[in-house]
Scaffold this active site. Sequence first.
Site, PDB file in Angstrom:
ATOM      1  CE  LYS A 105       6.340   0.000  -9.605  1.00 61.42           C
ATOM      2  NZ  LYS A 105       6.623  -0.153  -8.154  1.00 61.42           N
TER       3      LYS A 105
ATOM      4  CB  SER B  25       4.737  -3.484  -6.960  1.00 60.44           C
ATOM      5  OG  SER B  25       5.435  -2.267  -6.692  1.00 60.44           O
TER       6      SER B  25
ATOM      7  CB  SER C 193       7.876  -2.296  -4.651  1.00 58.13           C
ATOM      8  OG  SER C 193       6.721  -3.010  -4.307  1.00 58.13           O
TER       9      SER C 193
HETATM   10  N1  GLN Z   1       4.427  -5.874  -1.275  1.00 52.70           N
HETATM   11  C1  GLN Z   1       4.041  -4.699  -0.553  1.00 52.70           C
HETATM   12  C2  GLN Z   1       2.590  -4.416  -0.825  1.00 52.70           C
HETATM   13  O1  GLN Z   1       1.980  -5.188  -1.472  1.00 52.70           O
HETATM   14  C3  GLN Z   1       4.902  -3.533  -0.939  1.00 52.70           C
HETATM   15  C4  GLN Z   1       4.629  -3.005  -2.286  1.00 52.70           C
HETATM   16  C5  GLN Z   1       5.453  -1.817  -2.628  1.00 52.70           C
HETATM   17  O2  GLN Z   1       6.524  -1.594  -2.065  1.00 52.70           O
HETATM   18  N2  GLN Z   1       4.946  -1.033  -3.567  1.00 52.70           N
HETATM   19  O3  GLN Z   1       2.041  -3.451  -0.415  1.00 52.70           O
END
Ligand code: GLN
Length: 483
Positions: free
Chosen positions: A76, A151, A175
């Site tokens: 990532k 994400s 995420s």
């Molecule tokens: N969707 C959540 C956020 O927008 C979690 C994102 C994540 O786990 N990086 O913060």
Amino acid sequence: MHDKTITELAAALKAGEFSSVELTEALLRRIEAHNPELNAFITVTREPALQAAREADAARAAGKAGPLTGIPIAHKDIFCTAGVRTSCGSKMLDSFVSPYDATVVEKLKAAGVVMLGKTNMDEFAMGSSNETSYYGPVKNPWKLDAVPGGSSGGSAAAVAARLVPGVTATDTGGSIRQPAAMCGISGLKPTYGRVSRYGMIAFASSLDQGGPMARTAEDLALLLNNMAGFDPRDSTSVEHVVPDYTDGIAESLEGLKIGLPKEFFGEGLDPEVGQVVEAAIKEYEKLGAEVREVSLPNSKLSVPVYYVIAPAEASSNLSRFDGVRYGYRCENPVDLEDLYKRSRGEGFGAEVKRRIMVGTYALSAGYYDAYYLKAQQLRRLIRDDFVRVFEEVDVLMGPTSPTVAFNIGERSDDPLQMYLSDVYTIAVNLAGVPGLSIPAGFAKGLPVGLQVIGNYFSEAKLLNVAHKFQQATDWHLATPEGF
Ligand code: GLN
């Protein structure tokens, strides 16, 4: 070759069926063919990958190969990679080349993996759909006008489309698990502190945790073996023995106690997703598990608590991007204030700015006690719920996400609706316990994930629970059409 799991590829490489160079070339060709439509990769590192593959083949010839030697993976784009751009999905870091490797990258490199490139992600990991990336949305291989989740959407889509057999990702509020669910693959968020955060660009430091995504639980175990462990460079990493996660992965589940949190099956859950999850739980009963209802009464507070704590920490972490030290700098600043304002104003996207504003507000004098302190107190209650239920049951199960993948654009104008995508995953980060998602079936033609949550440092148990399901079912083998 592209359809094999890491475990199968390791055996084939060992048996000399093909070389790592041949495998790497085959996957690079697939990336070339499919990435233009999927947008799963931000950077493809063709030459360094082929070089690493040649080195892996040489190590094997010299009798120095381990289980991951010569296995292609992708990181990532939140993990710093020496000499290769690390953008974090942001214009702010579009030209940032880290001088060092993140610990996770370094450890996997030492294990002999071949990095094919860096995967697309929501900007600074803020999002649930991969739509906030500066590099554009990622498409879900199961349905090209749907999101892959976020994400870690690029990582999930790359594995689902068989462009790479395994990837690294991060999970601050869901995420890893949520995109794994939406793309029909497996993903594990380890216990907070299990995997070093050194060189992993910080979003919300008390919640961020790196972990693996792959097709199967067995593959997650192989990757985690080479990601986990204490790191003196990360003060929150925990000194706790790292077992071989493949040991005991096939143990019987006879007598396993599964708790079903009633809060995870109520209003907001798509009934078709609920049916798939219930069928998966029936499968566990056939495998000898006992199921009972439990309650996590404070989990209903997790979304509001997270959306105070995560933005607060993000606003502090992101203050380092000021146009002075590294990252984007505006053209011709007239003075220092102009430099700060325009560099940040032009370098960050809308969602990141929203989080910085919310976080700065929650931390400001006069509001700190009402918001941040209160959220920390509630976080403790959310954690206590998990500690209490794990005195009674071995694991918790439920849906990973309340719905299957939604269409690109469908939720982008409504942040609250978007934030609710993580309603079942966020409490796990707030408590710091581990959780994983595995493919459990389909609803509306799209993959559904089953979430399995365990007590602190129970990754081996979670992988065992996931692996037994994958031995009994074949949802994890389903491949999106055209890939
Ligand atoms: N969707 C959540 C956020 O927008 C979690 C994102 C994540 O786990 N990086 O913060």
